[in-house]
Design a protein around this motif. Structure first.
Motif, PDB file in Angstrom:
ATOM      1  N   ALA A 234      35.938  25.705  56.216  1.00 37.89           N
ATOM      2  CA  ALA A 234      36.841  26.593  56.941  1.00 37.89           C
ATOM      3  C   ALA A 234      37.244  27.823  56.153  1.00 37.89           C
ATOM      4  O   ALA A 234      38.039  28.620  56.628  1.00 37.89           O
ATOM      5  N   SER A 273      34.206  28.714  67.860  1.00 40.22           N
ATOM      6  CA  SER A 273      35.251  27.931  67.202  1.00 40.22           C
ATOM      7  C   SER A 273      35.110  26.457  67.513  1.00 40.22           C
ATOM      8  O   SER A 273      35.242  25.603  66.630  1.00 40.22           O
ATOM      9  N   ALA A 277      34.372  23.403  64.973  1.00 34.05           N
ATOM     10  CA  ALA A 277      35.315  22.294  64.802  1.00 34.05           C
ATOM     11  C   ALA A 277      34.643  20.938  64.928  1.00 34.05           C
ATOM     12  O   ALA A 277      35.110  19.959  64.355  1.00 34.05           O
TER      13      ALA A 277
ATOM     14  N   VAL B 154      40.626  20.217  62.197  1.00 33.80           N
ATOM     15  CA  VAL B 154      40.070  21.429  62.786  1.00 33.80           C
ATOM     16  C   VAL B 154      40.319  22.586  61.828  1.00 33.80           C
ATOM     17  O   VAL B 154      41.436  22.768  61.365  1.00 33.80           O
ATOM     18  N   PRO B 155      39.284  23.349  61.503  1.00 34.40           N
ATOM     19  CA  PRO B 155      39.473  24.453  60.548  1.00 34.40           C
ATOM     20  C   PRO B 155      40.642  25.347  60.935  1.00 34.40           C
ATOM     21  O   PRO B 155      40.822  25.678  62.107  1.00 34.40           O
ATOM     22  N   THR B 156      41.420  25.736  59.925  1.00 33.32           N
ATOM     23  CA  THR B 156      42.647  26.473  60.186  1.00 33.32           C
ATOM     24  C   THR B 156      42.408  27.747  60.975  1.00 33.32           C
ATOM     25  O   THR B 156      43.166  28.066  61.879  1.00 33.32           O
ATOM     26  N   PHE B 157      41.339  28.455  60.634  1.00 33.36           N
ATOM     27  CA  PHE B 157      41.189  29.740  61.330  1.00 33.36           C
ATOM     28  C   PHE B 157      40.912  29.536  62.810  1.00 33.36           C
ATOM     29  O   PHE B 157      41.263  30.370  63.628  1.00 33.36           O
ATOM     30  N   VAL B 158      40.322  28.403  63.156  1.00 36.14           N
ATOM     31  CA  VAL B 158      40.093  28.126  64.573  1.00 36.14           C
ATOM     32  C   VAL B 158      41.409  27.919  65.302  1.00 36.14           C
ATOM     33  O   VAL B 158      41.667  28.512  66.344  1.00 36.14           O
ATOM     34  N   THR B 159      42.276  27.092  64.718  1.00 37.49           N
ATOM     35  CA  THR B 159      43.520  26.809  65.428  1.00 37.49           C
ATOM     36  C   THR B 159      44.460  28.006  65.410  1.00 37.49           C
ATOM     37  O   THR B 159      45.201  28.225  66.356  1.00 37.49           O
TER      38      THR B 159
END
Lengths: 302, 333
Positions: A234, A273, A277, B154-159
Motif C-alpha cells: 500500500a 482500488s 484490496a 485494505v490499503p490505506t490509500f484505497v480507503t
C-alpha cells in the motif's frame, strides 16, 4: 494506572449486586440485556468498519467517471465495464506483477531479517543489544520528509533506482524495526529450555533458531508477514519517487495515473482500488487466526 | 532432554550466567555472540545505509541553503554540481522565530500536538471499548473480529480515497446527516470540518490495530484474577479499574507509544484526503513534505529542518514517556 493491590475486599461488602438474575449463569456469560447491547454495539461498529470498503466497491460499478456524485443512479446501470477496462486496457498486470515482487520480497526479506534480530536480542545478551532495540524504536520516528531525498541520492549512487531491489530495501528498512520488536516479544514467550534442548542435541544457535524456534513462532511470524506485506503493498510516497518508468510502477503508483492526467477517472480508480484490496484481503484472511496471539505476545512482553 | 547443560543460559537469570572456567567462558561467549552479531548484521547494515546515512545527510542539509535550484542535478547529459552553501543554524532560527514563524511553524505545531493527542485518545478508547465487548462470551465473536479488523487489511490509500468520496459535498455522509436534520459541514473545504474529517478518518484507520492488540492483552489476563475480585465483591467498575487496566498496562504502554509515533508522522491520511488544499489542516509532516516536494523551487534545507525538529520532538517525548513508565512501574511495584 497506579493501584494494583488495593483490595476491594477491605471495603465492607456491598450488597450483593441486585442486577444478578436468579437464574444461575456460568462465569463469563452475560445477562441477555448486556449481550443484546453488546451485539448491537458490535453490529454498528462492524457496519462503520465495512462501509467505506463496500462503498468503494459500489462506486466501482458505475460506468461513468462522475457517477460518484449521484451514487443512487448506479443501481440502474451497474456494470463491470470498469473492471474489464482496467484489466485489459491499462498496464494493470504489469503493475500488479511489480507489486507482487516488491511486496513479496519485502515480506520474505523483512521477516527473515526481523526474526533473526528479534531472536538475537531476545536470547543473547550481547554488548549493544539495548542500544539496538532503542535504535529500532527511533527509526520508527523518522518522518518520510527527512529520509526521502537522501535515500533517493543513495539509491541513485548504488544504481538501485527504478529497480525492485532498491524498493525492497527501503520498505524493509521501514518494516523491520516494528517486526523485530514484535518478534522479540514473541520469542520471549517461548521457553529457553527449548533452545537448551536443541543445544544439547548438538544444534548450533542458528540451527536451533531455524529448526526449533521458527516453527514455534508461527503466529508471531504471521503477524510480521502481514504487516510487512501490507506496508509494501500500500505504500505510495517512496514508490512514486523511486520507480521512474511506468513499466516498474507498483499498483499504488499506477493508480495515480488515472487522475494525474487531464481528467479524473474516478470510476477506474475505484475499480482498481478494489482490485488492489483483494490480494491484501486474501493475505489478511490467511493470517487473521494468528493476529491476536501474535500481537499479544509482542505487545505484552516488550 | 531436561539435562542441565553447563553454560547454557538458565531460565530467569539470563543476564547472569553461571561462571565456568575462563577458557570455556571465552569460547561460549564467542560462539554466542558471534551468532548474535551475525544475526543482527543485516538489520544494522540496511538501517545504517538507508536510515543512518540519510539522517546524517539530512542533518547536514539543514545547515545549508540547499534547494532544487542549487543542488547537484543532471539535465540531459549535463551534470551540474551542487552550489549551496553552509549557513550554520540559520534554518532553525528562521523556522522557530524568523518572520512569520507562527504561521509557518507554530500554528502547525499546535495542531499537530492536538491532532496526536485527540487521535490517540479516541483511537485507544474506541479500541479498548470494542476489545472489551469482544472479550465476552458472545455468539459470532470470531465473525465480529474478522469484520472489525478488515479496515486494516485494505490499503490505506484505497480507503482514504473512499472516505474522500463519502465526505465530498453531497456525498453519502452529508446525505445521512441531512436526512436526520443535522448540519452538513463541508468536510473537505471548511478548515474546522477538515480537521474533524482528518481525525475521523485517522481513527477509522487506527482502531483495528489498537483493538486487536488490546484484545490480545485482555485475553492474557488470567481469569482467576477476575474470579478473585468477584469473590471479594468487586463491582464491574472496580474490576475494570483494578484488574483490567493494570493487566493491560504493558500492552497499553506499547500501543500508546506506537500510536503517538505513527499519528504524529501520519502522512497518508492528511495528504491523500486533502491533496494540496487545506493549509490549516496540515500537520508538520505534510507541511515539511510540501516544502520539499510540493512547491517550486523545492526547499530541501527547510524541509529537512522540519524533519529534524519532528524527530527531536518525538525522541524527547519517548524518553520522557519511558522514564514516566518506569517510575510508574516502580510505584506500582
Amino acid at each position: 494506572m497506579t493501584a494494583t493491590t488495593e483490595r476491594p475486599a477491605t471495603t465492607p461488602a456491598e450488597p450483593v449486586p441486585a442486577a444478578r438474575p436468579a437464574k444461575f449463569r456460568r462465569r463469563g456469560e452475560s445477562s441477555p440485556l448486556v449481550s443484546a447491547l453488546s451485539h448491537g454495539a458490535l453490529v454498528v461498529a462492524s457496519l462503520i468498519a465495512l462501509f467505506p470498503v463496500l462503498y468503494i466497491g459500489f462506486i466501482s460499478l458505475g460506468p461513468d467517471k462522475m457517477d460518484y456524485l449521484h451514487p443512487g443512479a448506479i443501481f440502474d446501470k451497474a456494470t463491470l465495464s470498469n473492471y474489464s477496462k482496467v484489466l485489459f486496457d491499462t498496464d494493470f498486470f504489469t503493475w500488479f506483477g511489480n507489486s507482487v515482487i516488491v511486496a513479496g520480497g519485502t515480506t520474505v526479506f523483512g521477516v527473515l531479517v526481523a526474526a533473526t534480530t528479534g531472536y538475537a536480542v531476545s536470547r543473547m545478551r550481547f554488548a549493544g543489544h539495548r542500544q539496538l532495540m532503542w535504535t529500532l524504536l527511533v527509526t520508527q520516528m523518522f518522518p518520510i520528509a527527512v529520509l526521502i531525498v537522501p535515500m533517493y541520492t543513495i539509491l541513485s549512487e548504488l544504481q538501485l533506482l527504478d529497480g525492485y531491489l532498491g524498493l525492497i530495501m527501503v520498505y524493509s528498512a521501514t518494516t523491520v524495526p516494528y517486526c523485530a520488536w514484535l518478534l522479540k516479544g514473541y520469542f520471549d514467550t517461548i521457553p529457553v529450555e527449548i533452545d537448551e534442548a536443541g543445544r544439547v542435541d548438538g544444534l548450533s544457535p542458528f540451527g536451533t533458531f531455524w529448526r526449533l524456534i521458527i516453527p514455534l513462532a508461527r503466529p508471531g511470524l504471521a503477524v510480521a508477514a502481514f504487516y510487512s506485506f501490507l506496508t509494501a503493498w500500500a505504500e505510495v510516497a517512496y514508490a512514486s519517487t523511486f520507480m521512474l518508468s511506468s513499466g516498474k510502477y507498483t499498483l499504488a503508483v499506477g493508480l495515480q495515473t488515472f487522475i494525474s492526467q487531464y481528467e479524473s477517472q474516478w470510476n477506474l480508480m475505484a475499480a482498481t482500488s478494489v482490485l488492489i484490496a483483494i490480494p491484501a484481503a486474501l493475505v489478511f484472511y490467511l493470517v487473521q487466526r494468528h493476529l491476536v496471539a501474535g500481537l499479544t505476545a509482542g505487545a505484552a512482553k516488550s | 532432554m531436561a539435562v542441565a547443560v553447563q553454560g547454557a543460559p538458565s531460565k530467569g537469570s539470563r543476564d547472569r550466567e553461571p561462571r565456568p572456567g575462563l577458557v570455556q567462558r571465552v569460547k561460549l561467549s564467542y560462539s554466542k555472540y558471534w551468532y548474535a552479531y551475525a544475526m543482527v548484521a543485516p538489520v544494522v547494515i540496511v538501517l545504517g545505509v538507508l536510515v543512518g546515512y540519510p539522517l546524517i545527510n539530512g542533518i547536514y542539509l539543514t545547515l545549508t541553503d540547499a534547494n532544487s535550484l542549487n543542488s547537484a542535478r543532471t539535465i540531459g547529459v549535463k551534470h551540474i554540481p551542487a552550489s549551496y552553501h553552509f549557513i550554520g543554524l540559520h534554518n532553525y532560527a528562521d523556522v522557530l522565530w524568523g518572520p512569520g514563524s507562527y504561521d509557518r511553524f507554530w500554528s502547525h505545531f499546535v495542531w499537530t500536538i492536538a491532532w496526536t493527542v485527540i487521535c490517540v485518545t479516541v483511537t485507544y478508547a474506541t479500541g479498548l471499548g470494542l476489545a472489551l465487548l469482544m472479550n465476552q462470551k458472545l455468539r459470532a465473536r470470531g465473525l465480529y473480529r474478522l469484520l472489525l479488523i478488515l479496515p486494516w487489511a485494505v490499503p490505506t490509500f484505497v480507503t482514504i480515497f473512499s472516505w474522500r468520496l463519502m465526505l465530498a459535498d453531497g456525498g453519502v455522509v452529508n446525505a445521512v446527516l441531512g436526512s436526520v436534520g443535522l448540519p452538513e459541514p463541508s468536510w473537505l473545504a471548511d478548515p474546522l470540518a477538515q480537521k474533524a474529517a482528518a481525525i475521523i478518518v485517522n481513527t477509522w484507520v487506527g482502531v483495528p490495530f489498537m483493538m486487536i492488540s488490546l484484545l490480545g492483552g485482555l485475553q492474557s489476563i488470567p481469569a482467576e484474577l477476575y474470579e478473585a475480585a468477584e469473590m471479594d465483591g468487586a463491582t464491574p467498575w472496580q474490576r475494570f479499574r483494578h484488574v483490567t487496566l493494570p493487566g493491560l498496562r504493558s500492552v497499553s504502554s506499547t500501543v500508546v507509544l506506537l500510536g503517538v509515533i505513527w499519528t504524529f508522522n501520519q502522512f497518508a491520511v492528511i495528504f491523500l484526503l486533502f491533496g494540496a488544499g487545506a493549509p490549516d489542516a496540515q500537520i508538520l509532516v505534510t507541511w515539511a513534505y510540501r516544502l520539499g516536494f510540493g512547491q517550486q523551487p523545492r526547499d530541501y534545507a527547510q524541509s529537512a529542518t522540519y524533519g529534524v525538529l519532528l524527530l527531536s520532538i518525538l525522541i524527547v517525548f519517548t524518553s520522557f514517556y519511558r522514564r514516566w513508565l518506569a517510575r510508574n512501574e516502580e510505584a506500582a511495584g
